[in-house]
Scaffold this active site. Structure first.
Site, PDB file in Angstrom:
ATOM      1  CE1 TYR A   6     -28.407 -15.808  -6.891  1.00 55.33           C
ATOM      2  CE2 TYR A   6     -27.975 -16.111  -4.544  1.00 55.33           C
ATOM      3  CZ  TYR A   6     -28.436 -15.332  -5.583  1.00 55.33           C
ATOM      4  OH  TYR A   6     -28.919 -14.078  -5.319  1.00 55.33           O
ATOM      5  CD  GLU A  13     -28.526 -12.689  -8.374  1.00 50.58           C
ATOM      6  OE1 GLU A  13     -29.436 -12.545  -7.549  1.00 50.58           O
ATOM      7  OE2 GLU A  13     -28.716 -12.720  -9.595  1.00 50.58           O
TER       8      GLU A  13
END
Ligand code: GDP
Ligand code: MN
Length: 384
Positions: free
Chosen positions: A101, A189
């Site tokens: 991530y 993101e």
């Protein structure tokens, strides 16, 4: 403002972030053609503005164009968290060795952009934060220096042990930071950022939220907006100097000032009613603004009663009264209108409204109760 994955990926590409090639399809045949063009395994991905598509069955891998078409048939029309899928992204599938991530948000407490990375990628990051917070690493960037190369590398060493993926991922993170800043994003993101068995790094998902206050200088991004009919009304209202948000209730509210609008909605709810909207006609209202407001309001078929709650200051009560009268001449109004006008020129306003079927009230509370009562009465008489 939220944008779709395929749109966020277009921005990523511009900044040199490695994104697998792909295109958007509106129907299964289109998905098949794109898969043929790509010529290998593909991922068929629902394009909706909510997350968790994978879990909901909105992301499927296909090895042949036929299979891509089948998946697109299933995914198109599917509902994910209340949003209907009308587009799929067909994109080159990537072999995954590991998922990480990588994200950047504007953090209010540190008043800085905060970079977050986690080796536990591919899953819901909120869940990781709740259950294994030690797996999330954060770094607050000084906006004056930006994200420095050694800082980016430091973060990426939390993800990988070998230097090669660290180097690639740091370059991705640096570019992500640049995209984030230059797009006036509130969030950018990549989840997951993957490493393939032969060591390549790819961003296979992309998410960017833009701060609405920056949109005036983000024309290209603003053009990506796909408006729903409700948003269209809100945009139209904005162009006319009104701020309008549609809600689900049946009492239309016309108010001047955002604070008063909130207070009016609270009061309606307190007495057991449901506001149909938030509508702030702002200061210095001309009669025209009022007619525009009424026009927008009355297009909402749920509205059974209207409550005008005006505190006259710079806004003059007689202007508002004239606007209401004009609106009544312009549109056939067959719903009750409760009016509370107080402040500048309220006597004049009262004179103007004397010969109309409007229902005058002297306090906010009385107005809210009256509007609720009238809306109920009408609903009953319609359904009977
Ligand atoms: P999200 O669920 O809405 O976040 O959608 P993602 O784009 O993140 O996809 C969900 C999951 O599908 C990923 O975490 C991957 O495990 C899987 N996935 C997506 N694209 C690919 C791909 O190209 N190859 C492989 N092997 N898996 C993929
Ligand atoms: Mn994802």
């Amino acid at each position: 403002m939220k944008i779709h994955e395929y749109q966020a990926k277009e921005i990523f590409r511009k900044y040199g972030i490695p994104v697998p090639q792909g295109k958007v399809a509106l129907d299964p045949k289109g998905a098949r053609r794109i898969a043929e063009e790509i010529g290998g395994p593909v991922a068929v991905k629902a394009q909706v503005l909510v997350g968790g598509r994978g879990k909901a069955g909105g992301v499927k891998l296909a090895t042949t164009p036929e299979e891509a078409e089948e998946h697109a048939t299933e995914i198109l029309g599917m509902e994910i968290k209340g949003e209907v899928v009308n587009k799929v992204l067909v994109t080159q599938a990537v072999d995954i060795k590991s998922e990480a991530y990588m994200g950047i948000v504007v953090d209010r407490s540190s008043k800085r952009p905060v970079v977050m990375v986690s080796p536990a990628g591919g899953v819901d990051i909120e869940e990781v934060a709740r259950e294994t917070p030690e797996k999330i690493h954060k770094f607050a960037v000084d906006p004056l220096t930006g994200l420095l190369p050694h800082q980016a590398r430091g973060m990426c060493f939390k993800l990988y042990e070998e230097y090669q993926p660290v180097r690639e991922a740091s370059s991705v993170l640096t570019r992500l930071y640049q995209a984030f800043m230059e797009s006036d994003a509130s969030l950018a993101e990549i989840n997951p950022l993957v490493v393939t068995p032969n060591g390549e790094v790819w961003a296979i998902d992309a998410k960017i939220n833009i701060d609405d206050n920056g949109l005036y200088r983000q024309r290209e991004i603003e053009a990506m907006r796909e408006v729903t009919p409700e948003e269209e009304q809100e945009i139209e209202a904005k162009a006319k100097g009104l701020s309008y948000i549609k809600l689900q209730g049946n009492i239309g509210c016309v108010v001047n000032g955002a604070g008063l609008a909130m207070a009016t909605m609270d009061l309606i709810k307190r007495y057991g009613g449901e506001p149909a909207n938030f509508l702030d006609i702002g200061g210095s209202s001309s009669p025209e603004k009022v007619t525009n407001a009424m026009e927008i309001l009355l297009r909402d078929k749920n509205v059974r009663a209207v409550f005008f709650n005006i505190f006259g200051g710079i806004t003059r009560c007689d202007d508002v009264a004239n606007g209401i009268v004009e609106a009544m001449e312009k549109f056939p109004l067959n719903i009750p209108i409760v009016v509370r006008l107080t402040g500048t020129n309220e006597e004049r306003a009262r004179d103007i409204l004397k010969s109309t079927p409007l229902i005058p009230v002297s306090s906010m509370a009385e107005g809210a109760r009256k509007a609720i009562e009238l809306a109920r009465g009408r609903q009953n008489s319609i359904s009977e």
